[in-house]
Design a protein around this motif. Structure first.
Motif, PDB file in Angstrom:
ATOM      1  N   GLY A  51     -23.788  10.553   6.172  1.00 44.65           N
ATOM      2  CA  GLY A  51     -24.270   9.162   6.348  1.00 44.65           C
ATOM      3  C   GLY A  51     -25.675   8.996   6.119  1.00 44.65           C
ATOM      4  N   THR A  52     -26.601   9.813   6.739  1.00 42.67           N
ATOM      5  CA  THR A  52     -27.989   9.994   6.593  1.00 42.67           C
ATOM      6  C   THR A  52     -28.155  10.200   5.085  1.00 42.67           C
ATOM      7  OG1 THR A  52     -28.363  10.410   8.955  1.00 42.67           O
ATOM      8  CG2 THR A  52     -30.027  10.873   7.480  1.00 42.67           C
ATOM      9  N   GLU A  53     -27.584  11.111   4.484  1.00 43.94           N
ATOM     10  CA  GLU A  53     -27.864  11.587   3.281  1.00 43.94           C
ATOM     11  C   GLU A  53     -27.751  10.204   2.368  1.00 43.94           C
ATOM     12  OE1 GLU A  53     -29.050  14.115   1.955  1.00 43.94           O
ATOM     13  OE2 GLU A  53     -29.159  15.386   3.891  1.00 43.94           O
ATOM     14  N   ASN A  54     -26.642   9.360   2.530  1.00 41.98           N
ATOM     15  CA  ASN A  54     -26.442   8.103   1.786  1.00 41.98           C
ATOM     16  C   ASN A  54     -27.341   7.219   1.919  1.00 41.98           C
ATOM     17  OD1 ASN A  54     -23.885   9.328   0.871  1.00 41.98           O
ATOM     18  ND2 ASN A  54     -22.963   8.180   2.553  1.00 41.98           N
ATOM     19  N   ARG A  55     -28.127   7.173   3.177  1.00 41.58           N
ATOM     20  CA  ARG A  55     -29.305   6.367   3.374  1.00 41.58           C
ATOM     21  C   ARG A  55     -30.584   6.778   2.660  1.00 41.58           C
ATOM     22  NH1 ARG A  55     -27.150   6.707   9.093  1.00 41.58           N
ATOM     23  NH2 ARG A  55     -25.775   4.998   9.577  1.00 41.58           N
ATOM     24  N   ILE A  56     -30.592   7.845   2.855  1.00 38.70           N
ATOM     25  CA  ILE A  56     -31.774   8.571   2.121  1.00 38.70           C
ATOM     26  C   ILE A  56     -31.500   8.163   0.576  1.00 38.70           C
ATOM     27  CG2 ILE A  56     -32.757  10.552   1.359  1.00 38.70           C
ATOM     28  CD1 ILE A  56     -32.240  11.886   3.879  1.00 38.70           C
ATOM     29  N   ALA A  57     -30.258   8.292   0.080  1.00 38.36           N
ATOM     30  CA  ALA A  57     -30.556   8.069  -1.436  1.00 38.36           C
ATOM     31  C   ALA A  57     -30.568   6.623  -1.820  1.00 38.36           C
ATOM     32  CB  ALA A  57     -28.729   8.324  -1.981  1.00 38.36           C
ATOM     33  N   THR A  58     -30.081   5.665  -0.779  1.00 34.09           N
ATOM     34  CA  THR A  58     -30.153   4.396  -0.936  1.00 34.09           C
ATOM     35  C   THR A  58     -31.769   3.805  -0.670  1.00 34.09           C
ATOM     36  OG1 THR A  58     -28.128   3.971  -0.183  1.00 34.09           O
ATOM     37  CG2 THR A  58     -29.541   2.037  -0.162  1.00 34.09           C
ATOM     38  N   ALA A  59     -32.428   4.651   0.068  1.00 36.36           N
ATOM     39  CA  ALA A  59     -33.827   4.340   0.354  1.00 36.36           C
ATOM     40  C   ALA A  59     -34.548   4.856  -0.901  1.00 36.36           C
ATOM     41  CB  ALA A  59     -34.464   4.942   1.591  1.00 36.36           C
ATOM     42  N   ARG A  60     -34.336   5.980  -1.569  1.00 38.33           N
ATOM     43  CA  ARG A  60     -35.005   6.559  -2.624  1.00 38.33           C
ATOM     44  C   ARG A  60     -34.823   5.587  -3.836  1.00 38.33           C
ATOM     45  NH1 ARG A  60     -32.285  12.193  -2.621  1.00 38.33           N
ATOM     46  NH2 ARG A  60     -33.877  13.269  -1.206  1.00 38.33           N
ATOM     47  N   MET A  61     -33.513   4.838  -3.834  1.00 32.58           N
ATOM     48  CA  MET A  61     -33.424   3.866  -4.893  1.00 32.58           C
ATOM     49  C   MET A  61     -34.285   2.749  -4.916  1.00 32.58           C
ATOM     50  SD  MET A  61     -29.898   2.462  -6.428  1.00 32.58           S
ATOM     51  CE  MET A  61     -29.283   1.599  -4.915  1.00 32.58           C
ATOM     52  N   ASP A  62     -34.223   2.277  -3.690  1.00 28.01           N
ATOM     53  CA  ASP A  62     -34.915   0.943  -3.244  1.00 28.01           C
ATOM     54  C   ASP A  62     -36.514   1.306  -3.565  1.00 28.01           C
ATOM     55  OD1 ASP A  62     -32.624  -0.271  -2.708  1.00 28.01           O
ATOM     56  OD2 ASP A  62     -33.279  -0.203  -0.327  1.00 28.01           O
ATOM     57  N   TYR A  63     -36.866   2.403  -2.981  1.00 22.84           N
ATOM     58  CA  TYR A  63     -38.567   2.836  -3.386  1.00 22.84           C
ATOM     59  C   TYR A  63     -38.761   2.737  -4.605  1.00 22.84           C
ATOM     60  CZ  TYR A  63     -42.683   5.569  -3.804  1.00 22.84           C
ATOM     61  OH  TYR A  63     -43.816   6.076  -3.790  1.00 22.84           O
ATOM     62  N   ASN A  64     -37.969   3.391  -5.565  1.00 24.54           N
ATOM     63  CA  ASN A  64     -38.100   3.380  -6.983  1.00 24.54           C
ATOM     64  C   ASN A  64     -38.112   1.918  -7.390  1.00 24.54           C
ATOM     65  OD1 ASN A  64     -38.799   6.203  -6.925  1.00 24.54           O
ATOM     66  ND2 ASN A  64     -36.873   6.814  -7.675  1.00 24.54           N
ATOM     67  N   LYS A  65     -37.531   1.140  -7.127  1.00 26.99           N
ATOM     68  CA  LYS A  65     -37.121   0.024  -7.747  1.00 26.99           C
ATOM     69  C   LYS A  65     -38.497  -0.895  -7.459  1.00 26.99           C
ATOM     70  CE  LYS A  65     -32.236  -0.956  -7.613  1.00 26.99           C
ATOM     71  NZ  LYS A  65     -31.153  -1.897  -7.255  1.00 26.99           N
ATOM     72  N   GLN A  66     -39.065  -0.798  -6.237  1.00 25.60           N
ATOM     73  CA  GLN A  66     -40.123  -1.561  -5.743  1.00 25.60           C
ATOM     74  C   GLN A  66     -41.608  -0.840  -6.599  1.00 25.60           C
ATOM     75  OE1 GLN A  66     -40.726  -4.061  -3.983  1.00 25.60           O
ATOM     76  NE2 GLN A  66     -38.424  -4.076  -3.332  1.00 25.60           N
ATOM     77  N   VAL A  67     -41.465   0.577  -6.950  1.00 27.60           N
ATOM     78  CA  VAL A  67     -42.501   1.082  -7.520  1.00 27.60           C
ATOM     79  C   VAL A  67     -42.574   0.641  -8.937  1.00 27.60           C
ATOM     80  CG1 VAL A  67     -43.060   3.215  -8.620  1.00 27.60           C
ATOM     81  CG2 VAL A  67     -42.684   2.983  -6.177  1.00 27.60           C
ATOM     82  N   GLU A  68     -41.112   0.407  -9.596  1.00 32.00           N
ATOM     83  CA  GLU A  68     -41.225   0.047 -10.947  1.00 32.00           C
ATOM     84  C   GLU A  68     -41.779  -1.616 -11.083  1.00 32.00           C
ATOM     85  OE1 GLU A  68     -37.659  -1.009 -14.270  1.00 32.00           O
ATOM     86  OE2 GLU A  68     -36.905  -0.918 -12.194  1.00 32.00           O
ATOM     87  N   THR A  69     -41.309  -2.247  -9.993  1.00 35.62           N
ATOM     88  CA  THR A  69     -41.816  -3.777 -10.188  1.00 35.62           C
ATOM     89  C   THR A  69     -43.446  -3.714 -10.305  1.00 35.62           C
ATOM     90  OG1 THR A  69     -39.781  -4.253  -8.940  1.00 35.62           O
ATOM     91  CG2 THR A  69     -41.819  -5.944  -8.727  1.00 35.62           C
ATOM     92  N   PHE A  70     -43.830  -3.057  -8.884  1.00 34.66           N
ATOM     93  CA  PHE A  70     -45.391  -2.916  -8.883  1.00 34.66           C
ATOM     94  C   PHE A  70     -46.139  -2.369 -10.010  1.00 34.66           C
ATOM     95  CE2 PHE A  70     -49.212  -0.441  -7.520  1.00 34.66           C
ATOM     96  CZ  PHE A  70     -49.945  -1.404  -6.849  1.00 34.66           C
ATOM     97  N   ASN A  71     -45.642  -1.469 -10.533  1.00 33.42           N
ATOM     98  CA  ASN A  71     -46.073  -0.712 -11.780  1.00 33.42           C
ATOM     99  C   ASN A  71     -46.212  -1.600 -12.976  1.00 33.42           C
ATOM    100  OD1 ASN A  71     -46.942   1.552 -10.282  1.00 33.42           O
ATOM    101  ND2 ASN A  71     -45.169   2.754 -11.113  1.00 33.42           N
ATOM    102  N   LYS A  72     -45.057  -2.352 -12.842  1.00 31.52           N
ATOM    103  CA  LYS A  72     -45.062  -3.493 -14.281  1.00 31.52           C
ATOM    104  C   LYS A  72     -46.007  -4.436 -14.092  1.00 31.52           C
ATOM    105  CE  LYS A  72     -40.225  -3.153 -15.564  1.00 31.52           C
ATOM    106  NZ  LYS A  72     -38.872  -3.627 -15.460  1.00 31.52           N
ATOM    107  N   GLU A  73     -46.069  -4.926 -12.864  1.00 28.39           N
ATOM    108  CA  GLU A  73     -46.978  -6.067 -12.649  1.00 28.39           C
ATOM    109  C   GLU A  73     -48.429  -5.469 -12.616  1.00 28.39           C
ATOM    110  OE1 GLU A  73     -47.170  -8.607  -9.154  1.00 28.39           O
ATOM    111  OE2 GLU A  73     -45.160  -8.198  -8.739  1.00 28.39           O
ATOM    112  N   ILE A  74     -48.905  -4.504 -12.393  1.00 26.15           N
ATOM    113  CA  ILE A  74     -50.388  -4.004 -12.457  1.00 26.15           C
ATOM    114  C   ILE A  74     -50.618  -3.438 -14.095  1.00 26.15           C
ATOM    115  CG2 ILE A  74     -50.617  -3.196 -10.313  1.00 26.15           C
ATOM    116  CD1 ILE A  74     -50.639  -0.446 -11.101  1.00 26.15           C
ATOM    117  N   LYS A  75     -49.564  -3.124 -14.913  1.00 26.58           N
ATOM    118  CA  LYS A  75     -49.755  -2.926 -16.166  1.00 26.58           C
ATOM    119  C   LYS A  75     -49.784  -4.134 -17.190  1.00 26.58           C
ATOM    120  CE  LYS A  75     -48.210   1.695 -15.573  1.00 26.58           C
ATOM    121  NZ  LYS A  75     -47.161   2.919 -15.648  1.00 26.58           N
TER     122      LYS A  75
END
Length: 192
Positions: A131-155
């Motif tokens: 269950g924790t491994e699944n949560r980690i995978a979801t958290a990584r995916m959410d993090y990368n989505k937030q990074v994508e949004t942030f990086n697009k905004e500042i570029k």
């Protein structure tokens, strides 16, 4: 002539105010986006910590069955220590991949001990770990989505100008280690 100069000054002040409001609004959106990235990163850390807390219990359960499997248990302890000491997202991703590999080897070892697989505590810990491994995978995916949004905004223009003036820099994605992209070789008891 005085009316014209006051009108001109009013227009200049109005333009400055509008530009200031645009700048403040965009700057605040960068702050919000950066905080979303930070919050997502904290969720990864939270789930990695949860896994790290589960591992000693799992290791102790396995120890009773596989005293001679010290190498894998040592690898798990070392990888867990690296993960705890990781300073950057890249270091964290590498340590996480190392820990995942060591845990995989531990699971292979557990296959040699049918009584271990039947142990209630071991089964419960494995379920929690999955269950924790699944949560980690979801958290990584959410993090990368937030990074994508942030990086697009500042570029994007004109945000790129405001971002550079505000000191905002692109964030790194949470990437898998190169060896994680390799297909694992599985052999069921075959000897070489």
């Amino acid at each position: 002539m005085k009316k014209t100069s006051w009108g001109f000054i009013a227009v200049i002040v109005g333009i400055i105010l509008v530009l200031g409001m645009i700048f403040a609004g965009k700057y605040n959106s960068f702050v919000n986006a950066e905080e979303s990235v930070n919050q997502s990163a904290a969720q990864i850390d939270n789930q990695l910590q949860r896994r790290a807390d589960l591992i000693p219990n799992l290791v102790n359960t396995v120890k009773g069955y596989s005293i001679h499997e010290k190498e894998v248990l040592t690898q798990i302890a070392n990888a867990r220590a690296k993960l705890a000491g990781a300073q950057t997202k890249t270091d964290q991703a590498n340590a996480d991949a190392e820990l995942s590999g060591a845990l995989s080897r531990l699971l292979v070892i557990s296959e040699n001990y049918p009584e271990l697989k039947a142990d209630k505590q071991f089964t419960q810990l494995m379920d929690e770990l999955a269950g924790t491994e699944n949560r980690i995978a979801t958290a990584r995916m959410d993090y990368n989505k937030q990074v994508e949004t942030f990086n697009k905004e500042i570029k994007r223009f004109p945000g790129s100008i405001i971002a550079s003036m505000g000191g905002f820099k692109a964030k790194d994605y949470f990437k898998a280690e190169e060896r994680a992209k390799q297909v694992p070789q599985v052999n069921f008891g075959e000897t070489k």
